[in-house]
Design a protein around this motif. Structure first.
Motif, PDB file in Angstrom:
ATOM      1  N   ALA A   1     -34.911   0.652  84.875  1.00  0.00           N
ATOM      2  CA  ALA A   1     -34.429   0.385  83.516  1.00  0.00           C
ATOM      3  C   ALA A   1     -35.587   0.437  82.527  1.00  0.00           C
ATOM      4  O   ALA A   1     -35.471   1.054  81.455  1.00  0.00           O
ATOM      5  N   GLN A   2     -36.714  -0.178  82.859  1.00  0.00           N
ATOM      6  CA  GLN A   2     -37.880  -0.167  81.967  1.00  0.00           C
ATOM      7  C   GLN A   2     -38.374   1.257  81.732  1.00  0.00           C
ATOM      8  O   GLN A   2     -38.767   1.607  80.611  1.00  0.00           O
TER       9      GLN A   2
ATOM     10  N   ALA B   1     -27.065  -1.449  87.240  1.00  0.00           N
ATOM     11  CA  ALA B   1     -26.548  -2.469  88.159  1.00  0.00           C
ATOM     12  C   ALA B   1     -25.260  -2.004  88.826  1.00  0.00           C
ATOM     13  O   ALA B   1     -24.982  -2.370  89.973  1.00  0.00           O
ATOM     14  N   SER B   2     -24.483  -1.166  88.123  1.00  0.00           N
ATOM     15  CA  SER B   2     -23.234  -0.673  88.713  1.00  0.00           C
ATOM     16  C   SER B   2     -23.461   0.522  89.634  1.00  0.00           C
ATOM     17  O   SER B   2     -22.499   1.038  90.206  1.00  0.00           O
ATOM     18  N   GLY B   3     -24.710   0.978  89.775  1.00  0.00           N
ATOM     19  CA  GLY B   3     -25.019   2.041  90.733  1.00  0.00           C
ATOM     20  C   GLY B   3     -25.202   3.415  90.129  1.00  0.00           C
ATOM     21  O   GLY B   3     -25.296   4.405  90.857  1.00  0.00           O
ATOM     22  N   ALA B   4     -25.261   3.538  88.831  1.00  0.00           N
ATOM     23  CA  ALA B   4     -25.444   4.842  88.182  1.00  0.00           C
ATOM     24  C   ALA B   4     -26.876   5.336  88.386  1.00  0.00           C
ATOM     25  O   ALA B   4     -27.823   4.550  88.418  1.00  0.00           O
ATOM     26  N   THR B   5     -27.016   6.636  88.529  1.00  0.00           N
ATOM     27  CA  THR B   5     -28.349   7.230  88.642  1.00  0.00           C
ATOM     28  C   THR B   5     -28.963   7.347  87.249  1.00  0.00           C
ATOM     29  O   THR B   5     -28.264   7.231  86.237  1.00  0.00           O
TER      30      THR B   5
ATOM     31  N   GLY C   1     -31.268  -3.583  71.482  1.00  0.00           N
ATOM     32  CA  GLY C   1     -30.946  -4.591  72.488  1.00  0.00           C
ATOM     33  C   GLY C   1     -29.640  -4.266  73.194  1.00  0.00           C
ATOM     34  O   GLY C   1     -29.522  -4.426  74.420  1.00  0.00           O
ATOM     35  N   ASP C   2     -28.650  -3.800  72.428  1.00  0.00           N
ATOM     36  CA  ASP C   2     -27.377  -3.401  73.034  1.00  0.00           C
ATOM     37  C   ASP C   2     -27.566  -2.211  73.969  1.00  0.00           C
ATOM     38  O   ASP C   2     -26.945  -2.148  75.041  1.00  0.00           O
ATOM     39  N   MET C   3     -28.413  -1.268  73.574  1.00  0.00           N
ATOM     40  CA  MET C   3     -28.667  -0.104  74.428  1.00  0.00           C
ATOM     41  C   MET C   3     -29.385  -0.527  75.715  1.00  0.00           C
ATOM     42  O   MET C   3     -29.078  -0.014  76.797  1.00  0.00           O
ATOM     43  N   ARG C   4     -30.336  -1.454  75.615  1.00  0.00           N
ATOM     44  CA  ARG C   4     -31.015  -1.947  76.819  1.00  0.00           C
ATOM     45  C   ARG C   4     -30.012  -2.626  77.750  1.00  0.00           C
ATOM     46  O   ARG C   4     -30.027  -2.419  78.965  1.00  0.00           O
ATOM     47  N   ARG C   5     -29.123  -3.433  77.166  1.00  0.00           N
ATOM     48  CA  ARG C   5     -28.112  -4.114  77.977  1.00  0.00           C
ATOM     49  C   ARG C   5     -27.187  -3.104  78.644  1.00  0.00           C
ATOM     50  O   ARG C   5     -26.867  -3.217  79.826  1.00  0.00           O
ATOM     51  N   LEU C   6     -26.779  -2.063  77.909  1.00  0.00           N
ATOM     52  CA  LEU C   6     -25.911  -1.019  78.453  1.00  0.00           C
ATOM     53  C   LEU C   6     -26.593  -0.308  79.629  1.00  0.00           C
ATOM     54  O   LEU C   6     -25.969  -0.077  80.675  1.00  0.00           O
ATOM     55  N   ILE C   7     -27.864   0.040  79.451  1.00  0.00           N
ATOM     56  CA  ILE C   7     -28.593   0.719  80.526  1.00  0.00           C
ATOM     57  C   ILE C   7     -28.688  -0.173  81.756  1.00  0.00           C
ATOM     58  O   ILE C   7     -28.470   0.277  82.888  1.00  0.00           O
TER      59      ILE C   7
END
Length: 168
Positions: free
Chosen positions: A39-40, A76-80, A65-71
């Motif tokens: 994510a970072q 966390a849901s398993g997306a590449t 901040g919303d974009m960081r949360r979305l990423i």
């Protein structure tokens, strides 16, 4: 008088302060260190759509901040990483990535600077190859007229002209 001015300005000031963007919610790192590192890394390559010159990793904007949360949610849901980037491009367009993808629509972004350099080089090469135009030689009649002018011309010193060597 001053007190009334302050009383009248207070609601306007309160309205301006309430209209400001609320601060971003504090970031909650992912519990898995590997996922947080992914994510970072993505945060550094994604442009803030409000700041436009900052990565979302550095931006204090609420949207960042919303974009960081979305990423983080997508990771966390398993997306590449590619799926996360594709989703961001779908939502915000190619501009959201600091390095836009190579496709027909972005060729100008990728190759435009090189094309301008090549075009400037071609213009300079053409200009350098041009030969200076040589003046046509004077005809015999023109030569005679020029000699007459030079012979008859008397050099007269301009009384208003001064020379640095005159010693004045």
């Amino acid at each position: 008088m001053r007190r009334w001015l302050i009383i009248a300005a207070a609601p306007v000031l309160a309205l301006m302060l309430s209209a400001a963007e609320p601060p971003a919610a504090p970031d909650r790192p992912l519990p898995d260190a590997a996922q947080e590192a992914r994510a970072q890394a993505l945060f550094k390559n994604v442009r803030c759509v409000v700041c436009q010159h900052e990565a979302i990793a550095d931006s204090p904007a609420g949207v960042a901040g919303d974009m960081r949360r979305l990423i983080r949610e997508e990771i966390a849901s398993g997306a590449t990483d590619r799926e996360v980037r594709d989703d961001l491009v779908r939502r915000f367009g190619d501009y959201v990535l600091f390095t836009p993808p190579m496709r027909i629509g972005t060729w100008l972004l990728w190759f435009g600077p090189f094309a301008l350099v090549l075009l400037a080089g071609a213009v300079l090469a053409v200009a350098a190859r041009r030969r200076p135009v040589e003046p046509a030689p004077l005809s015999d009649e023109e030569e005679r007229r020029l000699e007459n002018i030079l012979e008859n011309e008397k050099l007269r010193r301009d009384p208003d002209a001064t020379s640095p060597h005159d010693g004045r």
